[in-house]
Design a protein around this motif. Structure first.
Motif, PDB file in Angstrom:
ATOM      1  N   LYS A   1       0.833  -1.206   0.000  1.00  0.00           N
ATOM      2  CA  LYS A   1       0.000   0.000   0.000  1.00  0.00           C
ATOM      3  C   LYS A   1       0.866   1.254   0.000  1.00  0.00           C
ATOM      4  N   ALA A   2       1.927   1.248   0.818  1.00  0.00           N
ATOM      5  CA  ALA A   2       2.817   2.413   0.882  1.00  0.00           C
ATOM      6  C   ALA A   2       3.479   2.648  -0.469  1.00  0.00           C
ATOM      7  N   LYS A   3       3.884   1.568  -1.140  1.00  0.00           N
ATOM      8  CA  LYS A   3       4.522   1.710  -2.452  1.00  0.00           C
ATOM      9  C   LYS A   3       3.539   2.268  -3.470  1.00  0.00           C
ATOM     10  N   ARG A   4       2.299   1.769  -3.420  1.00  0.00           N
ATOM     11  CA  ARG A   4       1.271   2.247  -4.350  1.00  0.00           C
ATOM     12  C   ARG A   4       1.009   3.740  -4.143  1.00  0.00           C
ATOM     13  N   LEU A   5       0.950   4.143  -2.865  1.00  0.00           N
ATOM     14  CA  LEU A   5       0.716   5.556  -2.556  1.00  0.00           C
ATOM     15  C   LEU A   5       1.903   6.418  -2.994  1.00  0.00           C
TER      16      LEU A   5
ATOM     17  N   THR B   1      -2.213   6.261 -16.700  1.00  0.00           N
ATOM     18  CA  THR B   1      -3.135   5.500 -17.549  1.00  0.00           C
ATOM     19  C   THR B   1      -2.727   4.030 -17.627  1.00  0.00           C
ATOM     20  N   GLN B   2      -1.420   3.768 -17.766  1.00  0.00           N
ATOM     21  CA  GLN B   2      -0.931   2.399 -17.909  1.00  0.00           C
ATOM     22  C   GLN B   2      -1.196   1.571 -16.650  1.00  0.00           C
ATOM     23  N   TYR B   3      -1.030   2.179 -15.486  1.00  0.00           N
ATOM     24  CA  TYR B   3      -1.184   1.438 -14.232  1.00  0.00           C
ATOM     25  C   TYR B   3      -2.429   1.878 -13.464  1.00  0.00           C
ATOM     26  N   PHE B   4      -3.433   2.323 -14.198  1.00  0.00           N
ATOM     27  CA  PHE B   4      -4.631   2.913 -13.592  1.00  0.00           C
ATOM     28  C   PHE B   4      -5.295   1.946 -12.605  1.00  0.00           C
ATOM     29  N   GLY B   5      -5.502   0.686 -13.038  1.00  0.00           N
ATOM     30  CA  GLY B   5      -6.220  -0.273 -12.195  1.00  0.00           C
ATOM     31  C   GLY B   5      -5.533  -0.527 -10.877  1.00  0.00           C
ATOM     32  N   ASP B   6      -4.197  -0.618 -10.888  1.00  0.00           N
ATOM     33  CA  ASP B   6      -3.466  -0.891  -9.658  1.00  0.00           C
ATOM     34  C   ASP B   6      -3.381   0.345  -8.770  1.00  0.00           C
ATOM     35  N   LEU B   7      -3.129   1.506  -9.390  1.00  0.00           N
ATOM     36  CA  LEU B   7      -2.998   2.739  -8.610  1.00  0.00           C
ATOM     37  C   LEU B   7      -4.283   3.105  -7.892  1.00  0.00           C
ATOM     38  N   TYR B   8      -5.413   2.855  -8.551  1.00  0.00           N
ATOM     39  CA  TYR B   8      -6.686   3.296  -7.976  1.00  0.00           C
ATOM     40  C   TYR B   8      -7.486   2.143  -7.389  1.00  0.00           C
ATOM     41  N   ALA B   9      -6.731   1.197  -6.805  1.00  0.00           N
ATOM     42  CA  ALA B   9      -7.357   0.119  -6.043  1.00  0.00           C
ATOM     43  C   ALA B   9      -7.459   0.497  -4.571  1.00  0.00           C
ATOM     44  N   VAL B  10      -6.938   1.680  -4.195  1.00  0.00           N
ATOM     45  CA  VAL B  10      -7.022   2.153  -2.806  1.00  0.00           C
ATOM     46  C   VAL B  10      -7.682   3.522  -2.777  1.00  0.00           C
ATOM     47  N   LYS B  11      -8.522   3.742  -1.790  1.00  0.00           N
ATOM     48  CA  LYS B  11      -9.286   4.989  -1.715  1.00  0.00           C
ATOM     49  C   LYS B  11      -8.398   6.209  -1.505  1.00  0.00           C
ATOM     50  N   GLU B  12      -7.265   6.009  -0.812  1.00  0.00           N
ATOM     51  CA  GLU B  12      -6.395   7.155  -0.556  1.00  0.00           C
ATOM     52  C   GLU B  12      -5.917   7.786  -1.857  1.00  0.00           C
TER      53      GLU B  12
ATOM     54  N   LEU C   1     -15.037   4.848  -9.222  1.00  0.00           N
ATOM     55  CA  LEU C   1     -13.914   4.078  -8.691  1.00  0.00           C
ATOM     56  C   LEU C   1     -14.132   3.727  -7.221  1.00  0.00           C
ATOM     57  N   GLU C   2     -14.605   4.694  -6.448  1.00  0.00           N
ATOM     58  CA  GLU C   2     -14.850   4.436  -5.024  1.00  0.00           C
ATOM     59  C   GLU C   2     -15.968   3.426  -4.833  1.00  0.00           C
ATOM     60  N   GLN C   3     -16.999   3.505  -5.674  1.00  0.00           N
ATOM     61  CA  GLN C   3     -18.089   2.531  -5.599  1.00  0.00           C
ATOM     62  C   GLN C   3     -17.592   1.124  -5.924  1.00  0.00           C
ATOM     63  N   ARG C   4     -16.699   1.021  -6.904  1.00  0.00           N
ATOM     64  CA  ARG C   4     -16.151  -0.291  -7.264  1.00  0.00           C
ATOM     65  C   ARG C   4     -15.318  -0.864  -6.121  1.00  0.00           C
ATOM     66  N   ILE C   5     -14.512  -0.010  -5.495  1.00  0.00           N
ATOM     67  CA  ILE C   5     -13.715  -0.474  -4.355  1.00  0.00           C
ATOM     68  C   ILE C   5     -14.635  -0.947  -3.233  1.00  0.00           C
ATOM     69  N   ALA C   6     -15.680  -0.158  -2.946  1.00  0.00           N
ATOM     70  CA  ALA C   6     -16.622  -0.527  -1.879  1.00  0.00           C
ATOM     71  C   ALA C   6     -17.302  -1.852  -2.200  1.00  0.00           C
ATOM     72  N   ALA C   7     -17.707  -2.030  -3.466  1.00  0.00           N
ATOM     73  CA  ALA C   7     -18.385  -3.271  -3.863  1.00  0.00           C
ATOM     74  C   ALA C   7     -17.439  -4.462  -3.761  1.00  0.00           C
ATOM     75  N   ALA C   8     -16.188  -4.269  -4.224  1.00  0.00           N
ATOM     76  CA  ALA C   8     -15.208  -5.353  -4.160  1.00  0.00           C
ATOM     77  C   ALA C   8     -14.884  -5.702  -2.702  1.00  0.00           C
ATOM     78  N   THR C   9     -14.757  -4.673  -1.881  1.00  0.00           N
ATOM     79  CA  THR C   9     -14.483  -4.887  -0.458  1.00  0.00           C
ATOM     80  C   THR C   9     -15.616  -5.662   0.199  1.00  0.00           C
TER      81      THR C   9
ATOM     82  N   GLU D   1      -6.480  11.620  -3.442  1.00  0.00           N
ATOM     83  CA  GLU D   1      -5.410  12.457  -3.986  1.00  0.00           C
ATOM     84  C   GLU D   1      -5.689  12.848  -5.429  1.00  0.00           C
ATOM     85  N   LEU D   2      -6.312  11.943  -6.178  1.00  0.00           N
ATOM     86  CA  LEU D   2      -6.666  12.257  -7.564  1.00  0.00           C
ATOM     87  C   LEU D   2      -7.671  13.405  -7.612  1.00  0.00           C
ATOM     88  N   ARG D   3      -8.626  13.400  -6.698  1.00  0.00           N
ATOM     89  CA  ARG D   3      -9.601  14.498  -6.642  1.00  0.00           C
ATOM     90  C   ARG D   3      -8.884  15.839  -6.419  1.00  0.00           C
TER      91      ARG D   3
END
Length: 565
Positions: free
Chosen positions: A263-267, A294-305, A543-551, A309-311
């Motif tokens: 998680k720290a590395k992703r952030l 864009t290339q790593y979008f799915g992995d980068l935005y798998a965490v709400k934090e 994205l946040e809804q998808r994370i919540a649903a997956a969680t 930051e994107l917002r």
């Protein structure tokens, strides 16, 4: 154990998965399913005979009092069937259980702080099972203080009262004195202390402890505590169980570290990409940063934090003029400022606004970055009519001829909570709106307190007064797009909240807001920026809804696995 291995990935990825994994390990241990049984082990019934003989010797030697008789029948209390060689026992039958002594605060400080003797352990000095006790708290009991009970090395402590009851527990690695809200358990029959500690941490024991709690504060008396049932394996198997739990808990620790590192590395990677994207020095390539995201979008935005930051980055790009392209045929902001100035003079002449003293010219050091062609720097007061509400405290009023008095506490979910607002008299209301009449699409902005910078755009036509909030009005709504101004204020709020964090009561003055420097885009670009922000914020919502649903799905699956045990 097959169940653990089969659903390992689920446990690792679910938000509380590793904690659930720990609970599953302890549950399997207390059911006799964690290590194989050995038919050559002496059964628990033989261990209990040895313990009875030991207690009689200790009573005869005067080292313990004669134990109170415990209920023998366990009919209706047993939650599950145990393996052969195990036995359900009352907690008080396998250990000497007693509580400690209380010390009042003044006596603790005057008499025992810095003294020499045995460490005094209070509830605050006990962790949640795996943490060592805090022996270095500065409080010691001299050895000649006979009134204090002593828990010897190897005793198992558990909190019995208050919010930490049944949760805080630990082992003593030396002799101690301890508080009256803690129970010490000195075990008979060479039962390993660590086995009882793991028992205390197991879901089955915690459920029994919770069922025995009484009172408003919440606690368990010793009389109830000693009657709690626990599963007792043969002594040899206890040692095998402890060794296996130690091994698996170390694996859980490693998993938690791995997940935290990931998680720290992703952030960190995301922060670096955004930093390059927002670079104002020209040292980095925004195009390269966008390509990486864009290339790593799915992995980068798998965490709400990262989404949060994107917002922030979206708003930052918007106010820097990097979110949408500029069009050369747009009328420049410099012309827009001239039109606003003409409109201000007209409003002054008609008596609708007051003449304010001229604002200082913008200095070079106030300009944080270069603006695109067609944009212009301006003071906020040059763009908007910046006012504030009353700072007085009008009396509450009741009856039909009253009006709401809105403060920042009434900013709820992006709107105004009129239902819970104070009501004031019409006389007070009409006096307040002489300086701060609120109209539809005006922006209210919190100026003080922990929610500084919170703002709402007024979406309805309704009469109300405001207190301790800034009011942003328009000289002409066709010149400054209200929803663009709202987004600019959201960006401003992020900066104010970060600066206010951890300090004294934060506050921004009216003068500060009026003198703020704002990058003003052409009128048509304001609309394009607002549309683009709305589009990208909608993506963030998705994205946040998808994370919540997956969680939720992972948690449901993990709970289903736990239910199989």
């Amino acid at each position: 154990m097959e169940l653990l291995e089969q659903h390992f990935d689920t446990a690792f990825s679910a938000p509380e998965g590793i904690q659930k994994l720990r609970e599953l390990i302890l549950t399997l241990a207390m059911q006799g399913k964690l290590v194989p049984q050995n038919p050559n082990d002496l059964p628990a019934s033989e261990l209990l005979k040895e313990i009875d003989a030991e207690k009689k010797r200790l009573v005869k030697a005067g080292k313990i009092k004669t134990p109170k008789h415990l209920p023998e029948s366990i009919f209706g209390e047993v939650p599950y069937v145990l393996p052969q060689g195990w036995q359900w026992v009352r907690l008080g039958s396998i250990g000497n259980i007693f509580n400690g002594n209380s010390i009042n605060a003044s006596e603790k400080e005057s008499k025992y702080a810095g003294a020499e003797g045995l460490p005094y352990i209070a509830t605050k000095d006990v962790g949640y099972g795996f943490d060592p006790l805090d022996y270095e708290n500065g409080i010691c009991i001299p050895l000649n203080e006979a009134k204090f009970r002593v828990a010897h090395q190897g005793a198992v402590l558990i909190c019995a009262e208050g919010g930490s009851a049944g949760k805080k527990c630990g082992l003593t690695d030396r002799d101690i004195c301890f508080g009256n809200k803690l129970f010490a358990n000195e075990l008979y029959g060479h039962i390993p202390s660590r086995f009882i500690l793991y028992t205390y941490l197991s879901p089955v024991f915690r459920a029994s402890f919770a069922a025995a709690m009484t009172g408003i504060i919440g606690g368990v008396s010793i009389a109830k505590f000693v009657e709690i049932l626990l599963p007792l394996p043969p002594l040899e198997e206890q040692h095998r169980i402890v060794a296996r739990i130690d091994q698996l808990m170390a694996c859980c620790d490693a998993l938690e570290k791995l997940r935290a590192d990931q998680k720290a590395k992703r952030l960190a990677v995301h922060a670096a990409a955004l930093s390059q994207l927002l670079d104002t020095t020209g040292g980095g390539s925004a195009n390269d940063a966008w390509a990486f995201i864009t290339q790593y979008f799915g992995d980068l935005y798998a965490v709400k934090e990262n989404i949060a930051e994107l917002r922030k980055a979206i708003l930052q790009l918007a106010v820097m003029g990097k979110l949408v392209p500029q069009y050369s045929n747009d009328a420049p902001a410099s012309e827009l400022l001239k039109e606003i100035e003409t409109e201000k003079k007209r409003l002054v002449k008609e008596g609708k606004i007051k003449i304010l003293k001229p604002l200082p010219e913008i200095k070079p050091e106030e300009i944080p970055y270069a603006l695109p062609l067609g944009w212009a720097w301006a003071r906020l007061q040059d763009v908007l009519d910046v006012r504030d509400g009353t700072h007085d405290s009008p009396r509450d009023a009741i009856g039909p001829n009253t009006y709401p008095l809105i403060t920042s506490k009434n900013f709820v979910n992006g709107g105004v909570d009129f239902a819970n607002a104070r009501q004031i008299s019409a006389e007070d209301h009409f006096e307040i709106i002489k300086r701060s009449r609120v109209e539809r699409l005006d922006i209210l902005f919190s100026m003080i307190g922990g929610n500084i910078g919170n703002q709402i755009i007024v979406e309805e036509d309704r009469e109300f007064s405001i207190k301790n909030v800034a009011l942003f009005k328009y000289y002409n709504k066709s010149f400054t797009q209200p929803y663009f101004i709202k987004r600019f204020m959201e960006h401003l709020a992020i900066d104010l909240q970060q600066k206010a964090a951890g300090g004294a009561q934060p506050f921004v003055s009216l003068g500060f807001l009026r003198n703020l420097v704002i990058g003003l885009p052409p009128q048509l670009e304001q609309q394009r920026i607002t549309s683009k922000i709305d589009q990208l914020m909608g993506l963030c919502d998705t994205l946040e809804q998808r994370i919540a649903a997956a969680t939720c799905k992972k948690t449901e699956l993990l709970n289903a696995v736990m239910a199989e045990v």
